[in-house]
Motif scaffolding. Sequence first.
Motif, PDB file in Angstrom:
ATOM      1  N   GLN A   1      15.954  -7.113  30.833  1.00 39.25           N
ATOM      2  CA  GLN A   1      17.215  -6.938  30.116  1.00 39.25           C
ATOM      3  C   GLN A   1      16.954  -6.252  28.777  1.00 39.25           C
ATOM      4  O   GLN A   1      16.490  -6.846  27.827  1.00 39.25           O
ATOM      5  CB  GLN A   1      17.843  -8.317  29.889  1.00 39.25           C
ATOM      6  CG  GLN A   1      19.298  -8.279  29.486  1.00 39.25           C
ATOM      7  CD  GLN A   1      19.894  -9.662  29.587  1.00 39.25           C
ATOM      8  OE1 GLN A   1      19.664 -10.369  30.550  1.00 39.25           O
ATOM      9  NE2 GLN A   1      20.650 -10.054  28.588  1.00 39.25           N
ATOM     10  N   ARG A   2      17.257  -4.976  28.699  1.00 36.74           N
ATOM     11  CA  ARG A   2      17.035  -4.185  27.493  1.00 36.74           C
ATOM     12  C   ARG A   2      18.331  -3.485  27.101  1.00 36.74           C
ATOM     13  O   ARG A   2      19.276  -3.417  27.886  1.00 36.74           O
ATOM     14  CB  ARG A   2      15.944  -3.137  27.725  1.00 36.74           C
ATOM     15  CG  ARG A   2      14.636  -3.695  28.292  1.00 36.74           C
ATOM     16  CD  ARG A   2      13.836  -4.450  27.251  1.00 36.74           C
ATOM     17  NE  ARG A   2      12.570  -4.944  27.804  1.00 36.74           N
ATOM     18  CZ  ARG A   2      11.458  -4.231  27.862  1.00 36.74           C
ATOM     19  NH1 ARG A   2      11.441  -2.982  27.436  1.00 36.74           N
ATOM     20  NH2 ARG A   2      10.349  -4.755  28.354  1.00 36.74           N
ATOM     21  N   THR A   3      18.353  -2.910  25.900  1.00 33.26           N
ATOM     22  CA  THR A   3      19.520  -2.114  25.500  1.00 33.26           C
ATOM     23  C   THR A   3      19.121  -0.672  25.205  1.00 33.26           C
ATOM     24  O   THR A   3      19.979   0.147  24.894  1.00 33.26           O
ATOM     25  CB  THR A   3      20.200  -2.703  24.242  1.00 33.26           C
ATOM     26  OG1 THR A   3      19.379  -2.477  23.091  1.00 33.26           O
ATOM     27  CG2 THR A   3      20.482  -4.175  24.409  1.00 33.26           C
TER      28      THR A   3
ATOM     29  N   TYR B   1      17.609   0.075  11.483  1.00 37.37           N
ATOM     30  CA  TYR B   1      18.602  -0.004  12.559  1.00 37.37           C
ATOM     31  C   TYR B   1      19.249  -1.390  12.548  1.00 37.37           C
ATOM     32  O   TYR B   1      18.581  -2.400  12.775  1.00 37.37           O
ATOM     33  CB  TYR B   1      17.949   0.259  13.914  1.00 37.37           C
ATOM     34  CG  TYR B   1      17.747   1.731  14.210  1.00 37.37           C
ATOM     35  CD1 TYR B   1      18.547   2.398  15.132  1.00 37.37           C
ATOM     36  CD2 TYR B   1      16.761   2.462  13.546  1.00 37.37           C
ATOM     37  CE1 TYR B   1      18.369   3.754  15.393  1.00 37.37           C
ATOM     38  CE2 TYR B   1      16.575   3.812  13.803  1.00 37.37           C
ATOM     39  CZ  TYR B   1      17.381   4.444  14.725  1.00 37.37           C
ATOM     40  OH  TYR B   1      17.202   5.794  14.976  1.00 37.37           O
ATOM     41  N   TYR B   2      20.549  -1.408  12.305  1.00 33.99           N
ATOM     42  CA  TYR B   2      21.302  -2.659  12.225  1.00 33.99           C
ATOM     43  C   TYR B   2      22.179  -2.828  13.466  1.00 33.99           C
ATOM     44  O   TYR B   2      22.368  -1.887  14.254  1.00 33.99           O
ATOM     45  CB  TYR B   2      22.196  -2.658  10.984  1.00 33.99           C
ATOM     46  CG  TYR B   2      21.458  -2.532   9.673  1.00 33.99           C
ATOM     47  CD1 TYR B   2      20.933  -3.654   9.032  1.00 33.99           C
ATOM     48  CD2 TYR B   2      21.293  -1.289   9.067  1.00 33.99           C
ATOM     49  CE1 TYR B   2      20.266  -3.537   7.817  1.00 33.99           C
ATOM     50  CE2 TYR B   2      20.619  -1.160   7.858  1.00 33.99           C
ATOM     51  CZ  TYR B   2      20.115  -2.289   7.240  1.00 33.99           C
ATOM     52  OH  TYR B   2      19.457  -2.170   6.039  1.00 33.99           O
ATOM     53  N   ALA B   3      22.735  -4.017  13.607  1.00 36.32           N
ATOM     54  CA  ALA B   3      23.716  -4.259  14.666  1.00 36.32           C
ATOM     55  C   ALA B   3      25.081  -3.792  14.182  1.00 36.32           C
ATOM     56  O   ALA B   3      25.466  -4.029  13.028  1.00 36.32           O
ATOM     57  CB  ALA B   3      23.766  -5.741  15.022  1.00 36.32           C
ATOM     58  N   PHE B   4      25.803  -3.125  15.050  1.00 38.63           N
ATOM     59  CA  PHE B   4      27.140  -2.615  14.716  1.00 38.63           C
ATOM     60  C   PHE B   4      28.094  -3.011  15.824  1.00 38.63           C
ATOM     61  O   PHE B   4      27.835  -2.751  16.996  1.00 38.63           O
ATOM     62  CB  PHE B   4      27.116  -1.097  14.558  1.00 38.63           C
ATOM     63  CG  PHE B   4      28.418  -0.502  14.083  1.00 38.63           C
ATOM     64  CD1 PHE B   4      28.643  -0.299  12.733  1.00 38.63           C
ATOM     65  CD2 PHE B   4      29.423  -0.165  14.984  1.00 38.63           C
ATOM     66  CE1 PHE B   4      29.848   0.238  12.287  1.00 38.63           C
ATOM     67  CE2 PHE B   4      30.625   0.362  14.556  1.00 38.63           C
ATOM     68  CZ  PHE B   4      30.833   0.570  13.199  1.00 38.63           C
TER      69      PHE B   4
ATOM     70  N   TYR C   1      26.182  -2.503  19.325  1.00 40.76           N
ATOM     71  CA  TYR C   1      25.143  -1.485  19.476  1.00 40.76           C
ATOM     72  C   TYR C   1      24.212  -1.536  18.269  1.00 40.76           C
ATOM     73  O   TYR C   1      24.526  -2.144  17.244  1.00 40.76           O
ATOM     74  CB  TYR C   1      25.771  -0.091  19.577  1.00 40.76           C
ATOM     75  CG  TYR C   1      26.589   0.138  20.823  1.00 40.76           C
ATOM     76  CD1 TYR C   1      25.995   0.609  21.986  1.00 40.76           C
ATOM     77  CD2 TYR C   1      27.960  -0.118  20.842  1.00 40.76           C
ATOM     78  CE1 TYR C   1      26.739   0.825  23.137  1.00 40.76           C
ATOM     79  CE2 TYR C   1      28.718   0.087  21.984  1.00 40.76           C
ATOM     80  CZ  TYR C   1      28.105   0.561  23.123  1.00 40.76           C
ATOM     81  OH  TYR C   1      28.842   0.765  24.262  1.00 40.76           O
ATOM     82  N   LEU C   2      23.070  -0.874  18.384  1.00 41.08           N
ATOM     83  CA  LEU C   2      22.185  -0.678  17.248  1.00 41.08           C
ATOM     84  C   LEU C   2      22.515   0.659  16.599  1.00 41.08           C
ATOM     85  O   LEU C   2      22.617   1.684  17.292  1.00 41.08           O
ATOM     86  CB  LEU C   2      20.718  -0.705  17.685  1.00 41.08           C
ATOM     87  CG  LEU C   2      20.166  -2.070  18.101  1.00 41.08           C
ATOM     88  CD1 LEU C   2      18.718  -1.937  18.566  1.00 41.08           C
ATOM     89  CD2 LEU C   2      20.261  -3.078  16.960  1.00 41.08           C
TER      90      LEU C   2
ATOM     91  N   VAL D   1      16.988  -9.438  22.141  1.00 40.60           N
ATOM     92  CA  VAL D   1      16.559  -8.095  22.531  1.00 40.60           C
ATOM     93  C   VAL D   1      16.855  -7.097  21.422  1.00 40.60           C
ATOM     94  O   VAL D   1      16.013  -6.255  21.069  1.00 40.60           O
ATOM     95  CB  VAL D   1      17.259  -7.672  23.844  1.00 40.60           C
ATOM     96  CG1 VAL D   1      16.988  -6.196  24.142  1.00 40.60           C
ATOM     97  CG2 VAL D   1      16.788  -8.535  25.002  1.00 40.60           C
ATOM     98  N   ARG D   2      18.056  -7.172  20.854  1.00 44.47           N
ATOM     99  CA  ARG D   2      18.405  -6.244  19.774  1.00 44.47           C
ATOM    100  C   ARG D   2      17.510  -6.439  18.549  1.00 44.47           C
ATOM    101  O   ARG D   2      17.165  -5.475  17.861  1.00 44.47           O
ATOM    102  CB  ARG D   2      19.880  -6.393  19.399  1.00 44.47           C
ATOM    103  CG  ARG D   2      20.830  -5.670  20.350  1.00 44.47           C
ATOM    104  CD  ARG D   2      22.230  -5.628  19.812  1.00 44.47           C
ATOM    105  NE  ARG D   2      22.863  -6.934  19.833  1.00 44.47           N
ATOM    106  CZ  ARG D   2      23.619  -7.384  20.815  1.00 44.47           C
ATOM    107  NH1 ARG D   2      23.821  -6.647  21.887  1.00 44.47           N
ATOM    108  NH2 ARG D   2      24.177  -8.582  20.758  1.00 44.47           N
TER     109      ARG D   2
END
Length: 399
Positions: free
Chosen positions: A126-128, A273-276, A284-285, A349-350
């Motif tokens: 499980q990746r993004t 890279y942050y979470a948005f 998303y990153l 994961v993020r």
Amino acid sequence: MPNNKWTDESIEDLLKDFPAIKDNRSKEEVYNRLVQKEKVQKRSKKWLPLLVAALAFITIGILVASIISQNGIDSAQNQESSSSESADSSATTEEGAVEETEELPAAEESGGDGSGQFSIAQVGPQRTAVYEESLEDQTVMTLGLTENAFVIPVSFLIPNDQIKEVFGGGSPSSLELYQKYAADIDETQLSFDEYHPYVGELEKTATGIRHLLPPDHQYDMASASVGVYFNTLSETFADAPEIEVVNEDGSPAEFSEVGPVEPLVPEQQRIAYYAFTLDSGKVYLAPGYDMPFTDAGEAIKALAESPNDFYHATIPQDVNFQVSETAEYVEVDFEDGLDLSKMERLEAVRMIESLSLTADAFDKEVEVTGLKPETWNGFDFSQPLPVPVAPNLIEWTVK
């Protein structure tokens, strides 16, 4: 009984002795008094039916609320029991070996309704993001998408069978992929603003890519629109050495906000890279554009704090960690240990991928210690973290 003998004369004499009764009131006064008494006696009681109805409604409401509450409690208990069993099962699997076949339900990252044509793509763990091993039989296409003047880089994996059918032999460039597919990607269905394809013409040059702008373009309406334009170009054509922005006659374009446009170098450097989170709820990153750092360690530390209301931390704030750097690596030590199985899986994961992407913006890799278990979701923390080829993988459905 007394034996009184009454005669008509005696009764008549007795009546004559009574005083005369006189009523000096007028007829109107007597009538009005009678009418008032009649109104008092006929007073309406319309509130009684309303009161009865209200009481009945309240009673029914209480009964319904009680039933719903009981059902909610039962459902929550069943859900909690199911989640507990699932967590136990997952923990048992992760302690033994690396998971290689787990897939992400599409609805989890596609807004929850499962109705969208596109969703976060998942192959294997499980990746993004996109990793090198995914490129054996697929070609990556990147695109800078936007929502509310924020730019989010996304990526698609196109089957090589389709690439061969369309382009023949060889690997197409980002420009060729864009010219073929950009108009077919429904950005609104992905929960982004409609932005692509660019107005004007795009052409290949000896030094990269040239964008010829028509006179009525609107990329320089404001400083925000200029930033969105530049950042989407950099994310979309990441493999171009430089991007020129010119008028239709080939002369350098001049934007009211920045003056003459210098050639762009589409490389995002020295950022975190942050979470948005989109308005749709999808996460998303996103690169922290215009928020550069002096070194990779500073950028990694910044991932534990949200810089504003839009970009959010990827490292939990209650976690203690230390960061150090070498010539090639950023070393991140979670001092008290961090059990990834106790985090929401995609958040974990993020976090991991934001560490890799942030370090990569400084041309470094990440080594982590203190994460548990040592092998998790395809990651082996005894080795440096793999560097994603591109962030935010979305399922490809264009034919």
